[in-house]
Scaffold this active site. Structure first.
Site, PDB file in Angstrom:
ATOM      1  N   GLY A  67       0.822  -1.202   0.000  1.00  0.00           N
ATOM      2  CA  GLY A  67       0.000   0.000   0.000  1.00  0.00           C
ATOM      3  C   GLY A  67       0.857   1.253   0.000  1.00  0.00           C
ATOM      4  O   GLY A  67       1.955   1.277  -0.559  1.00  0.00           O
ATOM      5  N   GLY A  69       2.096   4.907   2.444  1.00  0.00           N
ATOM      6  CA  GLY A  69       2.249   5.444   3.795  1.00  0.00           C
ATOM      7  C   GLY A  69       3.651   5.170   4.308  1.00  0.00           C
ATOM      8  O   GLY A  69       4.485   4.551   3.629  1.00  0.00           O
ATOM      9  N   GLU A  90      -2.222  -2.566  -6.584  1.00  0.00           N
ATOM     10  CA  GLU A  90      -3.300  -1.625  -6.849  1.00  0.00           C
ATOM     11  C   GLU A  90      -2.740  -0.220  -7.008  1.00  0.00           C
ATOM     12  O   GLU A  90      -3.108   0.529  -7.895  1.00  0.00           O
ATOM     13  CB  GLU A  90      -4.293  -1.691  -5.678  1.00  0.00           C
ATOM     14  N   GLY A 188      -8.594  -2.852  -1.364  1.00  0.00           N
ATOM     15  CA  GLY A 188      -8.308  -4.042  -2.156  1.00  0.00           C
ATOM     16  C   GLY A 188      -7.505  -5.105  -1.430  1.00  0.00           C
ATOM     17  O   GLY A 188      -7.142  -6.113  -2.031  1.00  0.00           O
TER      18      GLY A 188
END
Length: 468
Positions: A67, A69, A90, A188
């Site tokens: 992801g 961050g 994603e 996702g």
């Protein structure tokens, strides 16, 4: 449907299934404007420690999904020593671009879209937007393609790395809400975690700091709060990582899951989690626990050694969650090996007896496991331990090795490491009791360079071995 398109010179032109025909557009508006950028905050020490653990699980040639961050960025940075990674994700982020520029991500080992980084959208810096512009190594595809678990699973060694808000002791995790308070949508991650589970050689990894709210709240909880969305079920997660280690949950029962997760919780919450687990009948009512620093796992003592016969071993201290491992080990031993180690005909290893090995005060005793790693599985080949006698400033030492691995140098490696640790603790030597006909053990002690005093009594040698 009415389709209005904005033409913006700052928007990257990305390859893949990301084009529409001009005849499908009703209106075109030309307006140049800077794109929104995302700058992640610097990674703190917790994120770096989590990243270090993740790097142990990511194999060369894996295809990864992460992801965005500070935590995912730290994870990506920890992979800089890997080779030939691929990406099917994603979100395209700055961290992925950094690894592509360094040659870590090559996509050369991918099963599908070989040579291409596959994503659906991008959030990052202007540098990242410039990098993906008209870059033939990048392909964007619609969400319904990138997030399809059956497409994801076609990548061998697919490794999905996602974060959560909370996980409970049974292995259920939420990334959406704390109780009824919503933080975000499902996203996702469930698609990728399930796709990774279906992939040949794949791994699903959940990462989270052990605490929230400046250390006042544990992210590992007895049970998810009422109303919380279960983003990932017990069957979706293989590995859970905090800054305190790795818990492997796949195939484990509820008791084993609870103990594994308690072992990687923040130390100040472990006693509470243990008591709550007892109340919920998740673990044994008599489960022991050593509070404070004396019971904290000494990770810095983990080391890799190779025997003279070429067997590669992980030597590490025992953990409170190792009871199933040791149970399997002891029941693999022959009756003769058990008798020589414990000087008893008793061969059963119930929970009460196993606790004596896994729940220890590391300041007063040490148990070291010699482990052979087979994929995610750890197989114990030998156990060495000593217990300190504070009056004499020595320690009683004992070793046992699996029958099928005896006479291969494992005992020597274990004893050398135990000696090294004992010397660091300032101990003067070892004591031991050995059957007079246990020639391999007597020989092992004799070649270690100790000053040995022997006394034979009733067929048992009582040894005093002083360090040189």
């Amino acid at each position: 449907d009415l389709v209005i398109a904005q033409v913006n010179k700052h928007m990257p032109r990305v390859h893949g299934d990301s084009f529409i025909h001009i005849e499908d557009v009703d209106y075109i508006i030309h307006h140049d404007e800077k794109l929104l950028t995302y700058e992640s905050s610097p990674s703190d020490e917790v994120c770096k420690r989590i990243g270090k653990y993740v790097s142990k699980l990511v194999e060369n040639g894996s295809t990864i999904q992460v992801g965005y961050g500070s935590l995912p960025d730290a994870i990506l940075k920890s992979l800089e020593e890997k080779k030939d990674l691929g990406v099917h994700t994603e979100l395209m982020s700055d961290g992925i671009v950094d690894l592509m520029e360094k040659g870590v991500i090559t996509n050369e080992k991918k099963s599908i879209h070989r040579g291409k980084t596959v994503a659906s959208f991008c959030m990052g810096s202007e540098k990242t937007y410039r990098f993906i512009d008209d870059n033939p190594e990048i392909e964007f595809h619609p969400i319904e393609y990138t997030n399809n678990p059956f497409i994801i699973a076609q990548n061998e060694k697919m490794t999905a790395i996602n974060s959560a808000l909370e996980i409970d002791l049974t292995g259920q995790a939420t990334a959406e809400s704390i109780g009824r308070y919503m933080y975000s949508g499902i996203g996702g991650q469930a698609d990728f975690m399930r796709g990774a589970r279906l992939s040949k050689g794949g791994k699903s990894i959940l990462v989270l700091p052990s605490t929230a709210q400046n250390g006042e709240v544990s992210r590992i909880v007895p049970f998810l709060k009422e109303g919380a969305g279960v983003t990932l079920t017990r069957g979706d997660i293989e590995y859970v990582i905090t800054e305190y280690g790795i818990a492997y949950l796949h195939g484990k029962n509820l008791r084993e899951r609870a103990m594994s997760l308690i072992a990687i919780a923040h130390p100040k919450f472990r006693a509470w989690l243990l008591e709550e687990a007892k109340k919920a009948n998740l673990i044994f009512k008599d489960q022991a626990f050593i509070p404070g620093k004396r019971g904290e796992y000494p990770e810095h003592l983990e080391t890799y050694r190779t025997t003279e016969t070429g067997i590669e071993l992980l030597l590490r201290p025992v953990k409170i969650s190792d009871e199933p491992l040791l149970k399997e080990f002891f029941y693999s031993l022959s009756d003769q090996t058990i008798y020589k180690r414990f000087m008893s005909m008793r061969t059963d290893m119930p929970h009460e007896r196993l606790q004596e090995f896994v729940v220890i005060d590391y300041s007063k005793e040490m148990v070291i496991l010699a482990i052979k790693q087979e994929g995610p599985r750890e197989i114990v080949l030998g156990v060495g331990q000593y217990a300190i006698d504070e009056k004499t400033h020595t320690a009683e030492v004992a070793l046992v090795v699996r029958d099928d691995y005896q006479n291969k140098g494992i005992g020597k490696v274990l004893l050398r490491y135990l000696t090294e640790l004992a010397k660091k603790q300032g101990l003067l030597g070892f004591t031991a009791e050995v059957f007079a006909d246990n020639y391999p053990m007597l020989h092992l002690f004799s070649i270690m360079g100790f000053e040995i005093e022997k006394r034979l009594e009733d067929g048992v040698y009582h040894l005093k071995m002083r360090f040189r």
